[in-house]
Design a protein around this motif. Sequence first.
Motif, PDB file in Angstrom:
ATOM      1  N   GLN A   1       0.826  -1.206   0.000  1.00 21.86           N
ATOM      2  CA  GLN A   1       0.000   0.000   0.000  1.00 21.86           C
ATOM      3  C   GLN A   1       0.863   1.259   0.000  1.00 21.86           C
ATOM      4  OE1 GLN A   1      -3.199  -1.040  -0.874  1.00 21.86           O
ATOM      5  NE2 GLN A   1      -4.107   0.079   0.815  1.00 21.86           N
ATOM      6  N   MET A   2       1.956   1.229   0.772  1.00 18.39           N
ATOM      7  CA  MET A   2       2.865   2.371   0.802  1.00 18.39           C
ATOM      8  C   MET A   2       3.471   2.606  -0.577  1.00 18.39           C
ATOM      9  SD  MET A   2       6.325   2.969   3.073  1.00 18.39           S
ATOM     10  CE  MET A   2       7.341   1.943   2.004  1.00 18.39           C
ATOM     11  N   LEU A   3       3.881   1.530  -1.226  1.00 20.58           N
ATOM     12  CA  LEU A   3       4.486   1.621  -2.552  1.00 20.58           C
ATOM     13  C   LEU A   3       3.487   2.159  -3.578  1.00 20.58           C
ATOM     14  CD1 LEU A   3       7.003   0.922  -4.309  1.00 20.58           C
ATOM     15  CD2 LEU A   3       5.970  -1.328  -4.661  1.00 20.58           C
ATOM     16  N   ALA A   4       2.224   1.732  -3.446  1.00 18.68           N
ATOM     17  CA  ALA A   4       1.211   2.092  -4.436  1.00 18.68           C
ATOM     18  C   ALA A   4       0.698   3.516  -4.273  1.00 18.68           C
ATOM     19  CB  ALA A   4       0.044   1.101  -4.355  1.00 18.68           C
ATOM     20  N   TRP A   5       0.612   4.014  -3.021  1.00 18.75           N
ATOM     21  CA  TRP A   5      -0.113   5.262  -2.782  1.00 18.75           C
ATOM     22  C   TRP A   5       0.740   6.447  -2.328  1.00 18.75           C
ATOM     23  CZ3 TRP A   5      -4.758   5.659  -4.721  1.00 18.75           C
ATOM     24  CH2 TRP A   5      -5.533   4.504  -4.907  1.00 18.75           C
ATOM     25  N   ALA A   6       1.804   6.217  -1.598  1.00 16.73           N
ATOM     26  CA  ALA A   6       2.606   7.339  -1.093  1.00 16.73           C
ATOM     27  C   ALA A   6       3.541   7.843  -2.184  1.00 16.73           C
ATOM     28  CB  ALA A   6       3.409   6.908   0.135  1.00 16.73           C
ATOM     29  N   ASP A   7       3.524   9.151  -2.451  1.00 16.58           N
ATOM     30  CA  ASP A   7       4.469   9.712  -3.420  1.00 16.58           C
ATOM     31  C   ASP A   7       5.894   9.602  -2.892  1.00 16.58           C
ATOM     32  OD1 ASP A   7       2.678  10.898  -5.556  1.00 16.58           O
ATOM     33  OD2 ASP A   7       1.859  11.889  -3.793  1.00 16.58           O
ATOM     34  N   LEU A   8       6.078   9.982  -1.622  1.00 15.81           N
ATOM     35  CA  LEU A   8       7.371   9.924  -0.960  1.00 15.81           C
ATOM     36  C   LEU A   8       7.193   9.269   0.405  1.00 15.81           C
ATOM     37  CD1 LEU A   8       8.529  13.650  -1.490  1.00 15.81           C
ATOM     38  CD2 LEU A   8       8.974  11.715  -3.025  1.00 15.81           C
ATOM     39  N   TYR A   9       8.294   8.760   0.973  1.00 15.91           N
ATOM     40  CA  TYR A   9       8.252   8.301   2.364  1.00 15.91           C
ATOM     41  C   TYR A   9       9.621   8.494   3.006  1.00 15.91           C
ATOM     42  CZ  TYR A   9      10.364   3.804   0.839  1.00 15.91           C
ATOM     43  OH  TYR A   9      11.184   2.835   0.316  1.00 15.91           O
ATOM     44  N   THR A  10       9.602   8.653   4.324  1.00 14.00           N
ATOM     45  CA  THR A  10      10.839   8.916   5.062  1.00 14.00           C
ATOM     46  C   THR A  10      10.639   8.566   6.529  1.00 14.00           C
ATOM     47  OG1 THR A  10      12.554  10.592   5.473  1.00 14.00           O
ATOM     48  CG2 THR A  10      10.261  11.320   5.613  1.00 14.00           C
ATOM     49  N   GLY A  11      11.728   8.546   7.293  1.00 12.63           N
ATOM     50  CA  GLY A  11      11.638   8.171   8.702  1.00 12.63           C
ATOM     51  C   GLY A  11      11.214   9.301   9.610  1.00 12.63           C
ATOM     52  N   SER A  12      11.495  10.552   9.233  1.00 12.43           N
ATOM     53  CA  SER A  12      11.131  11.723  10.035  1.00 12.43           C
ATOM     54  C   SER A  12      10.795  12.868   9.105  1.00 12.43           C
ATOM     55  CB  SER A  12      12.290  12.136  10.955  1.00 12.43           C
ATOM     56  OG  SER A  12      12.046  13.399  11.547  1.00 12.43           O
ATOM     57  N   VAL A  13       9.721  13.595   9.432  1.00 12.98           N
ATOM     58  CA  VAL A  13       9.319  14.706   8.575  1.00 12.98           C
ATOM     59  C   VAL A  13      10.392  15.793   8.546  1.00 12.98           C
ATOM     60  CG1 VAL A  13       8.117  16.105  10.309  1.00 12.98           C
ATOM     61  CG2 VAL A  13       7.301  16.108   7.946  1.00 12.98           C
ATOM     62  N   ALA A  14      11.212  15.865   9.598  1.00 17.23           N
ATOM     63  CA  ALA A  14      12.279  16.869   9.643  1.00 17.23           C
ATOM     64  C   ALA A  14      13.314  16.650   8.541  1.00 17.23           C
ATOM     65  CB  ALA A  14      12.954  16.851  11.016  1.00 17.23           C
ATOM     66  N   ASN A  15      13.323  15.468   7.935  1.00 23.83           N
ATOM     67  CA  ASN A  15      14.269  15.204   6.850  1.00 23.83           C
ATOM     68  C   ASN A  15      14.021  16.104   5.639  1.00 23.83           C
ATOM     69  OD1 ASN A  15      15.421  13.215   8.407  1.00 23.83           O
ATOM     70  ND2 ASN A  15      14.296  11.544   7.440  1.00 23.83           N
ATOM     71  N   LEU A  16      12.826  16.673   5.548  1.00 21.99           N
ATOM     72  CA  LEU A  16      12.553  17.642   4.473  1.00 21.99           C
ATOM     73  C   LEU A  16      13.543  18.803   4.516  1.00 21.99           C
ATOM     74  CD1 LEU A  16       8.656  18.020   4.278  1.00 21.99           C
ATOM     75  CD2 LEU A  16      10.186  17.491   2.363  1.00 21.99           C
ATOM     76  N   GLY A  17      13.992  19.153   5.713  1.00 22.68           N
ATOM     77  CA  GLY A  17      14.923  20.262   5.869  1.00 22.68           C
ATOM     78  C   GLY A  17      16.292  19.993   5.288  1.00 22.68           C
ATOM     79  N   ARG A  18      16.572  18.752   4.914  1.00 22.19           N
ATOM     80  CA  ARG A  18      17.872  18.394   4.339  1.00 22.19           C
ATOM     81  C   ARG A  18      17.894  18.545   2.820  1.00 22.19           C
ATOM     82  NH1 ARG A  18      21.828  15.951   7.021  1.00 22.19           N
ATOM     83  NH2 ARG A  18      21.545  15.325   9.191  1.00 22.19           N
ATOM     84  N   TYR A  19      16.746  18.839   2.239  1.00 19.82           N
ATOM     85  CA  TYR A  19      16.656  18.894   0.783  1.00 19.82           C
ATOM     86  C   TYR A  19      16.322  20.296   0.290  1.00 19.82           C
ATOM     87  CZ  TYR A  19      16.631  13.770   0.740  1.00 19.82           C
ATOM     88  OH  TYR A  19      16.972  12.452   0.886  1.00 19.82           O
TER      89      TYR A  19
END
Length: 485
Positions: free
Chosen positions: A441-459
Amino acid sequence: MSQRNDKDDVPEFILENARSSEPVPQTDRIYANKVLNLGNIKCFGFDMDYTLCEYISPEYDELAFRVAKTHLVKMVGYPEGILNLEYNPGFPVRGLWFDKELGNLVKVDELGQILVCIHGFRKLERAEIRAKYPHEIQRNDKDRIFIMNTLFNLAETHLLASIIDFIDSEENIVHTENGWILSGGKGKKTLTFKALFQDCRETIDYVHMDSMELKKLTVADLPRYVKKNSCLLRMLRNIKDGGKKSFLLTNSDWWYTQIIMKYLLNDENSDEDEWMSWFDLVIVDGQKPRFFSSGTPLLRVDKKTLEKIPVDSVALDSNPGGLVYSGGDHTTFTNMLGVLEPEIIYCGDHLYADVVKCRKECDWRTLLVVPELVYEGTVIQNERNILKELHHLESILKEDVPELEDVRIKVSDCIQRFDTAFSESGSLFRSGSRLTYFGFQMLAWADLYTGSVANLGRYSLNQRFVPPPLVLPHEIIEPVHHIPS
């Protein structure tokens, strides 16, 4: 004359985004299932519980387990021996299905094929599974199956397993296919697995929402139960400095939300509502997944009195900054934010309510937060030799070899060793080489996935995420085997 530094005229958020182009450690990476260009995203939405707010495990899970079992004994009338049950963080994994008819925790693949089946704390053998489930398949029957979708369900998963194990070991009981016949001072009493599930489900809802007992205990000792992550502010600052919008959308109520968010984002010198300055909209009582379909009546919350006031549609045109909304639906808030649906990415931890339902009902993009990802990735690295052995054995199964049954036994042993390296219930994402229902389900529906939302700050806010190439079996180029004439 001193040499001019060109960086003096460059805004800080651009420098931070430039630095983020450096390789991101594997533990902090964001993974792509779909192509997504952050440069096309104009608004970032965030869930709170297990997304912006990371609860500390196993302390928080143990707290929920302790409060729930106490309620079952004191308020529902379960045996006092249940108070002695202890929480084992090595047992539960998210994504298991509870079979209310037979009292089993089952892990299945995308088609309902049973990968693992547990009764109490005992794993059933394949012959036992075949006897209970025709063709070793259990479909997602909503009357029979409850899916443990969220990290909040870990305590509930353990509660059900430990009570079933406890009652199974009691004397003076008669086992039935659907539960037990209990003997006590008031004569015999029938307790079905379905009734046990209902008692546990109502108890979990009561301690989480109705009595707010769990929330009150959490806010009484926030450092023990909530992780304070300084990277959240860097992420939110990048979004704001980059000219993007953001909003908070949570199912929690305002009383609890404002305490948690002040703890996460304010310092000791901040004004009480300073954390709200990071968001263009704050929405509580979201009632996801309904938020993405029919929605609920839109109200405004008085931040002081907690009173909920009906919203005049005319008022929606005014600047919503500093206001708190309750309920509503995705269409209303997309319009208030002044962006198009594909220009929003919503970040949440609930696979169904935050991702699947969102993608089915609207065009918001999604980032699934999976706190277990770092641990699971570490285990896969540590056990990669077992995985290689498993893949080798499975390749042998394709051949017509006389030792076929011996190979099958070795495959089964490999899967058992690999799965138990994660937990007593195995991995969230797979069993051996096969994806779980959650993983699929994660593979089919999530555009992105990560362990912590704070990882967005690294990109960079212009980062383009591209998934690995998807190759169909017939597109794999293999060595040519000449067939003897």
